[in-house]
Every structure is written in structure tokens, then in C-alpha cells.
Design a protein around this motif. Sequence first.
Motif, PDB file in Angstrom:
ATOM      1  N   TYR A   1       0.831  -1.201   0.000  1.00  0.00           N
ATOM      2  CA  TYR A   1       0.000   0.000   0.000  1.00  0.00           C
ATOM      3  C   TYR A   1       0.872   1.260   0.000  1.00  0.00           C
ATOM      4  O   TYR A   1       0.588   2.215  -0.735  1.00  0.00           O
ATOM      5  N   CYS A   2       1.920   1.253   0.792  1.00  0.00           N
ATOM      6  CA  CYS A   2       2.822   2.415   0.841  1.00  0.00           C
ATOM      7  C   CYS A   2       3.515   2.645  -0.505  1.00  0.00           C
ATOM      8  O   CYS A   2       3.636   3.781  -0.953  1.00  0.00           O
ATOM      9  N   ARG A   3       3.977   1.574  -1.137  1.00  0.00           N
ATOM     10  CA  ARG A   3       4.601   1.712  -2.464  1.00  0.00           C
ATOM     11  C   ARG A   3       3.623   2.299  -3.477  1.00  0.00           C
ATOM     12  O   ARG A   3       3.964   3.204  -4.244  1.00  0.00           O
ATOM     13  N   GLU A   4       2.392   1.799  -3.478  1.00  0.00           N
ATOM     14  CA  GLU A   4       1.370   2.300  -4.405  1.00  0.00           C
ATOM     15  C   GLU A   4       1.030   3.758  -4.094  1.00  0.00           C
ATOM     16  O   GLU A   4       0.841   4.561  -5.005  1.00  0.00           O
ATOM     17  N   PHE A   5       0.976   4.097  -2.825  1.00  0.00           N
ATOM     18  CA  PHE A   5       0.654   5.468  -2.426  1.00  0.00           C
ATOM     19  C   PHE A   5       1.758   6.421  -2.875  1.00  0.00           C
ATOM     20  O   PHE A   5       1.478   7.502  -3.376  1.00  0.00           O
ATOM     21  N   GLU A   6       3.005   6.002  -2.708  1.00  0.00           N
ATOM     22  CA  GLU A   6       4.132   6.830  -3.155  1.00  0.00           C
ATOM     23  C   GLU A   6       4.079   7.076  -4.664  1.00  0.00           C
ATOM     24  O   GLU A   6       4.402   8.163  -5.128  1.00  0.00           O
ATOM     25  N   LYS A   7       3.678   6.061  -5.426  1.00  0.00           N
ATOM     26  CA  LYS A   7       3.589   6.216  -6.883  1.00  0.00           C
ATOM     27  C   LYS A   7       2.599   7.315  -7.269  1.00  0.00           C
ATOM     28  O   LYS A   7       2.821   8.041  -8.226  1.00  0.00           O
ATOM     29  N   SER A   8       1.506   7.414  -6.534  1.00  0.00           N
ATOM     30  CA  SER A   8       0.492   8.408  -6.879  1.00  0.00           C
ATOM     31  C   SER A   8       0.672   9.742  -6.148  1.00  0.00           C
ATOM     32  O   SER A   8      -0.070  10.678  -6.390  1.00  0.00           O
TER      33      SER A   8
ATOM     34  N   ILE B   1      -6.413   2.342   9.411  1.00  0.00           N
ATOM     35  CA  ILE B   1      -5.630   3.469   9.935  1.00  0.00           C
ATOM     36  C   ILE B   1      -4.646   3.936   8.870  1.00  0.00           C
ATOM     37  O   ILE B   1      -4.493   5.137   8.634  1.00  0.00           O
ATOM     38  N   LEU B   2      -3.973   3.000   8.229  1.00  0.00           N
ATOM     39  CA  LEU B   2      -3.026   3.338   7.171  1.00  0.00           C
ATOM     40  C   LEU B   2      -3.720   4.114   6.054  1.00  0.00           C
ATOM     41  O   LEU B   2      -3.234   5.167   5.624  1.00  0.00           O
ATOM     42  N   GLN B   3      -4.854   3.617   5.586  1.00  0.00           N
ATOM     43  CA  GLN B   3      -5.592   4.299   4.518  1.00  0.00           C
ATOM     44  C   GLN B   3      -5.970   5.723   4.915  1.00  0.00           C
ATOM     45  O   GLN B   3      -5.736   6.674   4.170  1.00  0.00           O
ATOM     46  N   GLU B   4      -6.582   5.864   6.078  1.00  0.00           N
ATOM     47  CA  GLU B   4      -7.086   7.172   6.510  1.00  0.00           C
ATOM     48  C   GLU B   4      -5.957   8.166   6.764  1.00  0.00           C
ATOM     49  O   GLU B   4      -6.028   9.312   6.335  1.00  0.00           O
ATOM     50  N   THR B   5      -4.920   7.711   7.454  1.00  0.00           N
ATOM     51  CA  THR B   5      -3.853   8.656   7.798  1.00  0.00           C
ATOM     52  C   THR B   5      -3.058   9.078   6.566  1.00  0.00           C
ATOM     53  O   THR B   5      -2.737  10.262   6.427  1.00  0.00           O
ATOM     54  N   LEU B   6      -2.761   8.143   5.661  1.00  0.00           N
ATOM     55  CA  LEU B   6      -2.032   8.552   4.456  1.00  0.00           C
ATOM     56  C   LEU B   6      -2.885   9.468   3.584  1.00  0.00           C
ATOM     57  O   LEU B   6      -2.370  10.426   2.993  1.00  0.00           O
ATOM     58  N   SER B   7      -4.172   9.211   3.538  1.00  0.00           N
ATOM     59  CA  SER B   7      -5.065  10.105   2.806  1.00  0.00           C
ATOM     60  C   SER B   7      -5.033  11.511   3.411  1.00  0.00           C
ATOM     61  O   SER B   7      -4.933  12.508   2.697  1.00  0.00           O
ATOM     62  N   ASN B   8      -5.098  11.589   4.728  1.00  0.00           N
ATOM     63  CA  ASN B   8      -5.040  12.889   5.409  1.00  0.00           C
ATOM     64  C   ASN B   8      -3.697  13.577   5.200  1.00  0.00           C
ATOM     65  O   ASN B   8      -3.649  14.792   5.004  1.00  0.00           O
ATOM     66  N   VAL B   9      -2.629  12.815   5.243  1.00  0.00           N
ATOM     67  CA  VAL B   9      -1.297  13.383   4.997  1.00  0.00           C
ATOM     68  C   VAL B   9      -1.257  14.027   3.616  1.00  0.00           C
ATOM     69  O   VAL B   9      -0.818  15.161   3.454  1.00  0.00           O
TER      70      VAL B   9
ATOM     71  N   MET C   1       1.601  -4.566  20.925  1.00  0.00           N
ATOM     72  CA  MET C   1       2.067  -4.097  19.632  1.00  0.00           C
ATOM     73  C   MET C   1       1.547  -2.689  19.393  1.00  0.00           C
ATOM     74  O   MET C   1       0.537  -2.278  19.971  1.00  0.00           O
ATOM     75  N   GLU C   2       2.279  -1.968  18.540  1.00  0.00           N
ATOM     76  CA  GLU C   2       1.944  -0.574  18.283  1.00  0.00           C
ATOM     77  C   GLU C   2       2.070  -0.290  16.794  1.00  0.00           C
ATOM     78  O   GLU C   2       3.033  -0.708  16.159  1.00  0.00           O
ATOM     79  N   PHE C   3       1.104   0.448  16.262  1.00  0.00           N
ATOM     80  CA  PHE C   3       1.133   0.892  14.876  1.00  0.00           C
ATOM     81  C   PHE C   3       1.115   2.411  14.886  1.00  0.00           C
ATOM     82  O   PHE C   3       0.239   3.019  15.495  1.00  0.00           O
ATOM     83  N   THR C   4       2.117   3.027  14.236  1.00  0.00           N
ATOM     84  CA  THR C   4       2.169   4.483  14.180  1.00  0.00           C
ATOM     85  C   THR C   4       2.382   4.957  12.745  1.00  0.00           C
ATOM     86  O   THR C   4       3.036   4.290  11.945  1.00  0.00           O
ATOM     87  N   VAL C   5       1.824   6.112  12.468  1.00  0.00           N
ATOM     88  CA  VAL C   5       2.061   6.821  11.219  1.00  0.00           C
ATOM     89  C   VAL C   5       2.465   8.232  11.627  1.00  0.00           C
ATOM     90  O   VAL C   5       1.692   8.943  12.270  1.00  0.00           O
ATOM     91  N   GLN C   6       3.699   8.600  11.296  1.00  0.00           N
ATOM     92  CA  GLN C   6       4.263   9.886  11.717  1.00  0.00           C
ATOM     93  C   GLN C   6       4.679  10.675  10.488  1.00  0.00           C
ATOM     94  O   GLN C   6       5.367  10.151   9.613  1.00  0.00           O
ATOM     95  N   ASP C   7       4.256  11.954  10.427  1.00  0.00           N
ATOM     96  CA  ASP C   7       4.630  12.783   9.287  1.00  0.00           C
ATOM     97  C   ASP C   7       5.386  14.028   9.737  1.00  0.00           C
ATOM     98  O   ASP C   7       5.370  14.375  10.918  1.00  0.00           O
TER      99      ASP C   7
END
Length: 159
Positions: free
Chosen positions: A30-37, A65-73, A93-99
Motif C-alpha cells: 500500500y505504501c509503495r502504491e501510495f508513493e507512486k500516486s 488506519i493506514l488508509q485514513e492517515t495517508l489520505s489525510n497526509v 504491539m503498536e502501529f504508528t504513522v508519523q509525518d
Amino acid sequence: DAVGRIRTMQGDLWPYVLDDIGIVATIDWYCREFEKSHSGLAIERKNDLAESEILASAKIVIYRILQETLSNVAKYSRANHVTVRLMKNGHGMEFTVQDDGIGFDPEETISRRVPWGGLGLLNIKARTELSGGTFGIESVKGKGTTIRATWPIGSMIGD
């Protein structure tokens, strides 16, 4: 065309890649595809968990969470760099998205339901809590944002 749209909507509801390749590989894909666009955005990925260590009921929550946060970023943060982490955290376990974007005031944004704090963040907060986890937002105007979801091992519903 209609069949293709239905398949896309169906995949958005429950992404088959989670079942096919697991959440670890799905995050990477998902991250690779998001970077492409989103060519001005670099996404760094860090993971120290094996697929078998990730609680099954957290996988769809992590994906959302990944979808929503990357969209917001992409829409609001003006960030150049994002770090996505799926890590062990003490007894959980912990999942974080930091910008590194412009940041925002989480309390003000959520209470006013302005774009960054609209239903998307409230939705992933509710999903996280319903799956036995905790959800938090750390952000300072001009200093970026961190979205964090944590789950203690053994507290997950259905695991």
C-alpha cells in the motif's frame, strides 16, 4: 466497467490482500502504491513483527488506519516524509504513522470536525477501541503529526 467498480468497492470493504499476503506485506504494498500516486511523498516503513505475531482482529484496523492517515497526509499535512511503524511495545504491539507536515491542534480539529479531524479519525479511533486497543494523536502546529494505535497482547476480541 461496472464489474470493475464493484470489485474495487468490494476490495475497499475487505481488502483481499490481507488474506492473501498478510498485513505486513499489505502495508509495504500500500505504501509503495501510495508513493507512486503522490510523488513528493517518501514513506519509510519499519516493522519488527512477524505476521504470526500480529493479532488477527487488529489487521483490518491497521489497514484502515493506514488508509485514513495517508489520505489525510496527502490532503492536508504538506508533509515530505512519513514513517509507518508496526512494532512490539512492551507486552503488546503498536502501529504508528508519523509525518513531518504542518501539524494541527487535535482537540480543536476534532471538536470542530474540520477536515483532518473529521469522521475519518473518529472512525479509526472507534475501530481501534472496539478491537481492544487505544488510539492517540500527537500533533503540534508546524511540527508534524503522529497517529498511534496500541494493543496489549491477549486483549483482542476474537483472538
